[in-house]
Design a protein around this motif. Structure first.
Motif, PDB file in Angstrom:
ATOM      1  N   LEU A  10       0.833  -1.213   0.000  1.00 15.02           N
ATOM      2  CA  LEU A  10       0.000   0.000   0.000  1.00 15.02           C
ATOM      3  C   LEU A  10       0.869   1.266   0.000  1.00 15.02           C
ATOM      4  O   LEU A  10       0.622   2.211  -0.762  1.00 15.02           O
ATOM      5  N   ARG A  21       3.299  12.327  -9.672  1.00 15.51           N
ATOM      6  CA  ARG A  21       2.739  13.677  -9.559  1.00 15.51           C
ATOM      7  C   ARG A  21       3.776  14.649  -8.994  1.00 15.51           C
ATOM      8  O   ARG A  21       3.443  15.757  -8.609  1.00 15.51           O
ATOM      9  N   THR A  90       3.333  14.546   7.675  1.00  6.45           N
ATOM     10  CA  THR A  90       2.578  13.416   7.110  1.00  6.45           C
ATOM     11  C   THR A  90       3.065  12.075   7.671  1.00  6.45           C
ATOM     12  O   THR A  90       2.298  11.125   7.767  1.00  6.45           O
ATOM     13  N   TYR A  93       1.215  11.219  10.744  1.00 10.66           N
ATOM     14  CA  TYR A  93      -0.104  10.702  10.397  1.00 10.66           C
ATOM     15  C   TYR A  93      -0.044   9.227  10.027  1.00 10.66           C
ATOM     16  O   TYR A  93      -0.838   8.415  10.497  1.00 10.66           O
TER      17      TYR A  93
ATOM     18  N   ILE B  82      -3.069  19.890  10.252  1.00 13.72           N
ATOM     19  CA  ILE B  82      -3.500  18.802   9.381  1.00 13.72           C
ATOM     20  C   ILE B  82      -2.509  18.671   8.228  1.00 13.72           C
ATOM     21  O   ILE B  82      -2.449  19.532   7.361  1.00 13.72           O
ATOM     22  N   SER B  83      -1.717  17.621   8.253  1.00  8.32           N
ATOM     23  CA  SER B  83      -0.701  17.431   7.219  1.00  8.32           C
ATOM     24  C   SER B  83      -0.974  16.133   6.479  1.00  8.32           C
ATOM     25  O   SER B  83      -0.541  15.078   6.901  1.00  8.32           O
ATOM     26  N   LEU B  84      -1.705  16.258   5.401  1.00  4.16           N
ATOM     27  CA  LEU B  84      -1.984  15.086   4.570  1.00  4.16           C
ATOM     28  C   LEU B  84      -1.190  15.228   3.271  1.00  4.16           C
ATOM     29  O   LEU B  84      -0.629  16.282   3.011  1.00  4.16           O
ATOM     30  N   HIS B  85      -1.169  14.159   2.485  1.00  2.00           N
ATOM     31  CA  HIS B  85      -0.399  14.208   1.235  1.00  2.00           C
ATOM     32  C   HIS B  85      -1.123  15.093   0.219  1.00  2.00           C
ATOM     33  O   HIS B  85      -2.192  14.728  -0.267  1.00  2.00           O
ATOM     34  N   ASP B  86      -0.490  16.219  -0.090  1.00  2.00           N
ATOM     35  CA  ASP B  86      -1.111  17.235  -0.949  1.00  2.00           C
ATOM     36  C   ASP B  86      -1.466  16.733  -2.335  1.00  2.00           C
ATOM     37  O   ASP B  86      -2.422  17.198  -2.942  1.00  2.00           O
ATOM     38  N   ASN B  87      -0.641  15.798  -2.835  1.00  2.00           N
ATOM     39  CA  ASN B  87      -0.855  15.391  -4.231  1.00  2.00           C
ATOM     40  C   ASN B  87      -1.737  14.152  -4.376  1.00  2.00           C
ATOM     41  O   ASN B  87      -1.753  13.520  -5.427  1.00  2.00           O
ATOM     42  N   LEU B  88      -2.457  13.809  -3.303  1.00  2.00           N
ATOM     43  CA  LEU B  88      -3.477  12.755  -3.411  1.00  2.00           C
ATOM     44  C   LEU B  88      -4.846  13.426  -3.363  1.00  2.00           C
ATOM     45  O   LEU B  88      -5.003  14.478  -2.752  1.00  2.00           O
ATOM     46  N   THR B  89      -5.847  12.785  -3.983  1.00  2.00           N
ATOM     47  CA  THR B  89      -7.200  13.340  -3.909  1.00  2.00           C
ATOM     48  C   THR B  89      -7.823  12.921  -2.568  1.00  2.00           C
ATOM     49  O   THR B  89      -7.280  12.065  -1.858  1.00  2.00           O
ATOM     50  N   GLU B  92      -8.539   9.236  -2.743  1.00  2.00           N
ATOM     51  CA  GLU B  92      -7.314   8.423  -2.622  1.00  2.00           C
ATOM     52  C   GLU B  92      -6.799   8.442  -1.179  1.00  2.00           C
ATOM     53  O   GLU B  92      -6.343   7.422  -0.654  1.00  2.00           O
ATOM     54  N   PHE B  96      -6.446   5.200   1.109  1.00  2.00           N
ATOM     55  CA  PHE B  96      -5.127   4.843   1.645  1.00  2.00           C
ATOM     56  C   PHE B  96      -5.207   4.545   3.150  1.00  2.00           C
ATOM     57  O   PHE B  96      -4.773   3.496   3.617  1.00  2.00           O
ATOM     58  N   TYR B  97      -5.816   5.475   3.897  1.00  2.00           N
ATOM     59  CA  TYR B  97      -5.880   5.288   5.353  1.00  2.00           C
ATOM     60  C   TYR B  97      -6.860   4.172   5.731  1.00  2.00           C
ATOM     61  O   TYR B  97      -6.643   3.466   6.714  1.00  2.00           O
ATOM     62  N   GLN B  99      -7.339   1.456   4.037  1.00  2.00           N
ATOM     63  CA  GLN B  99      -6.647   0.178   3.844  1.00  2.00           C
ATOM     64  C   GLN B  99      -5.575  -0.046   4.906  1.00  2.00           C
ATOM     65  O   GLN B  99      -5.367  -1.169   5.351  1.00  2.00           O
ATOM     66  N   LEU B 100      -4.914   1.048   5.331  1.00  2.00           N
ATOM     67  CA  LEU B 100      -3.930   0.894   6.414  1.00  2.00           C
ATOM     68  C   LEU B 100      -4.621   0.443   7.698  1.00  2.00           C
ATOM     69  O   LEU B 100      -4.083  -0.356   8.459  1.00  2.00           O
ATOM     70  N   ALA B 137      -9.595  15.084   7.929  1.00  2.00           N
ATOM     71  CA  ALA B 137      -8.829  14.490   9.030  1.00  2.00           C
ATOM     72  C   ALA B 137      -9.765  13.776  10.010  1.00  2.00           C
ATOM     73  O   ALA B 137      -9.439  12.699  10.521  1.00  2.00           O
ATOM     74  N   ILE B 140     -10.841  10.512   8.506  1.00  2.00           N
ATOM     75  CA  ILE B 140      -9.762   9.514   8.631  1.00  2.00           C
ATOM     76  C   ILE B 140      -9.741   8.964  10.061  1.00  2.00           C
ATOM     77  O   ILE B 140      -9.654   7.764  10.286  1.00  2.00           O
TER      78      ILE B 140
END
Lengths: 278, 287
Positions: A10, A21, A90, A93, B82-89, B92, B96-97, B99-100, B137, B140
């Motif tokens: 994953l 990207r 991140t 997180y 809140i720090s999430l991956h900027d380049n994911l929608t 997505e 991702f979370y 499935q984790l 957030a 998630i």
């Protein structure tokens, strides 16, 4: 340790998605493809004069470009991987989810390695297509072996970049150290070996061992040896290496290019766990 | 549910947490209160197992060191930034979370609808506003319906409306029986959802009591932040100073030191003099 391979998969997938990207990754891919294509066209320009060994000629002309470009790509992408996410928050997180440090490190490494492989295949693929189209199809197996060697070189540098990234908390510092490491591996290590051998009067065996400490030298020796079946081009040290190790030399060199990233990733995991997510 | 024994954390030579012993029961909502640098964030990070520490933490009778994955499945977490991956929608990111966390896919849609983020699922995280990121957030954190919520100043970057919505949801989650540990420096938030307040100072637990008791003991002072037209700053400051209030300019507003029970007085003074107020906020200071 209970390893969850689904987590590794994953994280690797997310890393691949992020890579495609990432403007830096795209820039590296485009530049690599353009340089490979340009060098293969230059290599093919002497096709009628020197025969049809198009892949061999292109491979030879690609070695120096790869020695400069691929380590820079591996080191900088590796250096950005952990430190950037740590600095942005991140990583905090991700690690607050049911996932281990080891799974994050391996997932990131695999994801970036596959992204780099994709980038290399695109560059080499374009060159290969042009060579095949122009009729220079001799030594295709050697060309494939060369792609494999380049990938191993990328892995060593990627792992070194990730080790740097695991150690330094600041992204800028990690990136700076990775560029310095690149400079050291590309320029200073050659000069260092020459200087040291003059100063302390190293014997030929010691010079050869010193060369093996640098993955770039290992790649260069292996690539030249695969092209020419001898290392006379590298002078007395090359002749010594072939005489001492014979057919085992390639195995030794490939072994080093596999052991180096494995060891570095092992230590990256230890370091990463000790430093934590923030 | 959560047991913390002799917890200490050092950053180099400086002690961030000093021999903490805390127990939080199942279904209890506890607020962590303290000034900046008191150790609130560090304590939450220790509970998440994302930084090394000394001492012992057990959650649901499992040791955090030896059983960290099982424990993390019980926890939903919201950080201060809140720090999430900027380049994911958005989609997505949730996938991702999810499935984790090994949660059901239906969970994603459920929270998207509840939190009203369904229309943003194809947007990149970097395109979201602060409030939307906060909702993401929260989605998630709530994936998999974890029984424990660890919240690190979750409303710090929200406007008043979003803050109220969030606190309302938190109250509902508490009624569902979730165990909540949330850090905050806003007394009104603490009063609205917490059963007890843990007061930290320099890494030490200096009080552990119901919110009203803490408010009476510590809530002696506060700061009123008044937002007015910048052209009226000087006039407003001289008025407040003349009335005996310690006040000064800070960014786009005026800060006034005032007792919690008298916080309306400076506003009355300004309004009486025809100075219109665009917005205001009040924070109780601990010490």
């Amino acid at each position: 340790m209970n390893i969850d391979f689904k987590n590794i998969n994953l994280i690797a997938q997310k890393e691949i998605l992020s890579s495609f990207r990432n403007k830096w990754f795209l820039l590296y891919t485009i530049v690599f493809a353009a340089l490979s294509l340009a060098l293969s066209l230059i290599g093919l320009s002497g096709l009628e004069t020197y025969g049809v060994s198009g892949f061999g000629r292109t491979t030879a002309s690609l070695i120096n470009m790869i020695l400069l470009f691929v380590p820079l790509m591996g080191l900088t992408l590796g250096a950005m991987s952990i430190a950037y996410e740590r600095e942005r928050g991140t990583l905090l997180y991700i690690l607050s989810q049911p996932v281990s440090y080891f799974e994050v490190v391996i997932g990131k490494f695999l994801g970036l390695a596959l992204s780099i492989l994709g980038s290399l295949i695109l560059g080499f693929g374009l060159s290969g297509f042009v060579i095949a189209y122009k009729g220079g199809s001799a030594d295709a197996a050697g060309y494939l072996y060369f792609i494999f060697l380049t990938f191993l070189l990328a892995l060593s540098n990627l792992a070194a970049g990730m080790f740097i990234s695991g150690y330094f908390k600041k992204y800028d510092t990690a990136l700076g150290v990775s560029i310095f490491t690149w400079l050291f591996l590309v320029i200073f290590s050659d000069l260092g070996i020459i200087g040291t051998s003059f100063l302390v009067n190293l014997n030929i065996n010691q010079v050869f061992i010193l060369s093996l400490l640098n993955p770039l030298q290992v790649f260069k020796i292996s690539a030249i040896y695969s092209l020419r079946d001898n290392l006379e081009l590298l002078g007395p040290v090359g002749i010594y290496a072939v005489r001492s190790f014979g057919t085992g030399l390639q195995f030794l060199l490939i072994g080093i290019l596999i052991i180096v990233p494995t060891g570095l990733i092992f230590f990256t995991n230890k370091l990463f766990k000790k430093r934590g997510a923030v | 549910m959560i047991q913390i024994k002799n917890l200490s954390k050092y950053y180099g030579k400086s002690k961030a947490l000093d021999d903490l012993n805390i127990t939080i029961s199942k279904g209890e909502a506890a607020a962590l209160w303290g000034s900046n640098g008191a150790g609130k964030t560090t304590l939450i990070r220790c509970l998440l197992g994302v930084i090394p520490f000394r001492g012992e933490i057990t959650i649901d009778n499992k040791n955090l060191i030896t059983d960290d994955k099982a424990i993390k499945r019980l926890i939903g977490f919201i950080p201060q930034e809140i720090s999430l991956h900027d380049n994911l929608t958005v989609e997505e990111t949730l996938n991702f979370y999810s499935q984790l966390k090994k949660t059901q896919v239906t969970d994603i849609g459920e929270w998207m609808v509840i939190l009203d983020i369904k229309n943003f699922e194809k947007k990149l995280v970097k395109e979201l506003s602060g409030g939307m990121k906060q909702k993401l957030a929260l989605a998630i954190a709530l994936l998999g319906h974890p029984p424990i919520l660890l919240l690190d100043e979750p409303t710090a970057n929200l406007d008043i409306k979003s803050r109220d919505d969030f606190l309302h949801l938190l109250t509902l989650l508490k009624k569902e029986g979730k165990t909540i540990l949330s850090s905050s420096h806003r007394i009104e938030e603490v009063l609205s959802f917490a059963d007890r307040v843990l007061v930290l100072d320099n890494g030490k637990l200096i009080a552990d009591a119901p919110p009203m008791e803490i408010y009476k003991r510590f809530g002696k002072n506060g700061t009123l932040k008044i937002f007015i037209n910048p052209s009226l700053f000087e006039n407003a400051l001289s008025l407040l100073t003349r009335e005996g209030y310690q006040s000064y300019r800070n960014g786009k507003g005026i800060l006034v030191k005032v007792d919690p029970d008298l916080k309306i007085e400076p506003i009355k003074i300004l309004l009486k003099q025809g100075i219109s107020i665009e917005n205001f906020d009040y924070e109780v200071e601990l010490f």
